[in-house]
Design a protein around this motif. Sequence first.
Motif, mmCIF file in Angstrom:
data_model
loop_
_atom_site.group_PDB
_atom_site.id
_atom_site.type_symbol
_atom_site.label_atom_id
_atom_site.label_comp_id
_atom_site.label_asym_id
_atom_site.label_seq_id
_atom_site.Cartn_x
_atom_site.Cartn_y
_atom_site.Cartn_z
ATOM 1 N N UNK A 1 0.843 -1.371 -0.136
ATOM 2 C CA UNK A 1 -0.149 0.023 -0.045
ATOM 3 C C UNK A 1 0.821 1.308 -0.034
ATOM 4 N N UNK A 2 2.035 1.283 0.747
ATOM 5 C CA UNK A 2 2.990 2.332 0.771
ATOM 6 C C UNK A 2 3.508 2.864 -0.500
ATOM 7 N N UNK A 3 3.795 1.546 -1.145
ATOM 8 C CA UNK A 3 4.402 1.570 -2.641
ATOM 9 C C UNK A 3 3.430 2.177 -3.654
ATOM 10 N N UNK A 4 2.140 1.975 -3.317
ATOM 11 C CA UNK A 4 1.280 2.152 -4.078
ATOM 12 C C UNK A 4 0.983 3.941 -4.040
ATOM 13 N N UNK A 5 1.041 4.342 -3.055
ATOM 14 C CA UNK A 5 0.917 5.575 -2.662
ATOM 15 C C UNK A 5 1.922 6.419 -3.034
ATOM 16 N N UNK A 6 3.184 5.951 -2.827
ATOM 17 C CA UNK A 6 4.369 6.514 -3.607
ATOM 18 C C UNK A 6 4.394 6.760 -4.770
ATOM 19 N N UNK B 1 1.836 -6.121 -15.144
ATOM 20 C CA UNK B 1 1.418 -5.588 -16.432
ATOM 21 C C UNK B 1 0.108 -4.859 -16.256
ATOM 22 N N UNK B 2 -0.866 -5.698 -15.854
ATOM 23 C CA UNK B 2 -2.182 -4.937 -15.376
ATOM 24 C C UNK B 2 -1.881 -3.885 -14.329
ATOM 25 N N UNK B 3 -1.370 -3.835 -13.254
ATOM 26 C CA UNK B 3 -1.050 -2.856 -12.369
ATOM 27 C C UNK B 3 -0.796 -1.789 -12.917
ATOM 28 N N UNK B 4 0.445 -1.818 -13.685
ATOM 29 C CA UNK B 4 0.931 -0.591 -14.314
ATOM 30 C C UNK B 4 -0.260 0.030 -15.121
ATOM 31 N N UNK B 5 -1.067 -0.649 -15.898
ATOM 32 C CA UNK B 5 -2.019 -0.146 -16.712
ATOM 33 C C UNK B 5 -3.049 0.848 -15.777
ATOM 34 N N UNK B 6 -3.282 -0.015 -14.602
ATOM 35 C CA UNK B 6 -4.347 0.645 -13.969
ATOM 36 C C UNK B 6 -3.833 1.955 -13.162
ATOM 37 N N UNK B 7 -2.404 2.046 -12.968
ATOM 38 C CA UNK B 7 -1.866 3.311 -12.424
ATOM 39 C C UNK B 7 -1.997 4.412 -13.523
ATOM 40 N N UNK B 8 -1.781 3.806 -14.737
ATOM 41 C CA UNK B 8 -1.832 4.862 -15.753
ATOM 42 C C UNK B 8 -3.258 5.624 -16.093
ATOM 43 N N UNK B 9 -4.161 4.738 -15.729
ATOM 44 C CA UNK B 9 -5.561 5.121 -15.929
ATOM 45 C C UNK B 9 -6.218 6.077 -14.899
ATOM 46 N N UNK B 10 -5.580 5.651 -13.653
ATOM 47 C CA UNK B 10 -5.953 6.446 -12.474
ATOM 48 C C UNK B 10 -5.329 7.951 -12.708
ATOM 49 N N UNK B 11 -4.102 7.874 -13.017
ATOM 50 C CA UNK B 11 -3.416 9.009 -13.072
ATOM 51 C C UNK B 11 -3.967 9.998 -14.097
ATOM 52 N N UNK B 12 -4.308 9.472 -15.287
ATOM 53 C CA UNK B 12 -5.293 10.254 -16.289
ATOM 54 C C UNK B 12 -6.464 10.622 -16.068
#
Length: 244
Positions: free
Chosen positions: A46-51, A227-238
């Motif tokens: 969770x800490x890494x996701x927040x970072x 791979x899916x996690x990276x995609x989710x971070x990109x979508x969330x940031x967008x």
Amino acid sequence: MIIEQHNADLPTPTGLMRTTIYRPQAQGLFPALIFYSEIFQQTAPIARSAAILASHGFVVLVPEVFHELNPIGTVLAYDDAGKDKGNADKWAKPLEHHDSDTQAMIDFVKQQNYCTGTLGVMGVCIGGHLAYRAALNPEIKAAFCLYATDIHSNTLPAKAGNNSFERMADVQGEIHFIWGKQDPHVPQEGRTKIYQQCVNTGINYQWQEVNAQHAFMRDEGERYDAALAISMYQQAVALFNRTL
């Protein structure tokens, strides 16, 4: 962006809530995200996701979601004992207390000289539910909810007429729901029920069902899909760049 972090113990109607703040070191004002954890609270994943989110130019708040029920700083292990304790906490805390926790963080953000005052929310597992629940607050402009548990079942404690499923029409911002097709915690019939409620209420939503198991974002354990996690971070940031 280079980030820094510190803790803030926020007053809530049910006691102090330890909240970890991740934010850019750069000068300026940044929009804020509340990132709601799993039942285990602020674990290393969770800490890494927040970072990761903070490094994209957001002030990220990670609250201890069951602060009333544990000593400050409690982190539960990803084992049977931790799962049992976390689930017991989940059933013990009324949704109304989560609502007042969210309001405490909104009030905190609006007082900080490094925040723009605009807020989004994101969460995983029970945190996905809490992100959705937070989106019932009109201050929340966008929500990114990953495999949110217990919305379809109406099983979390709440006062009559205040369960999360029935209040969906109160969502005013944009909300994204992401589900794993192989997730036993939210089976197909549960996802269909939530989807139909999105349609019926006319909220501004996006919907994805992906080939993944529960907790596919957690970068620890066999269910992780990088791979899916990276995609989710990109979508969330967008989403948050566009709405906040």
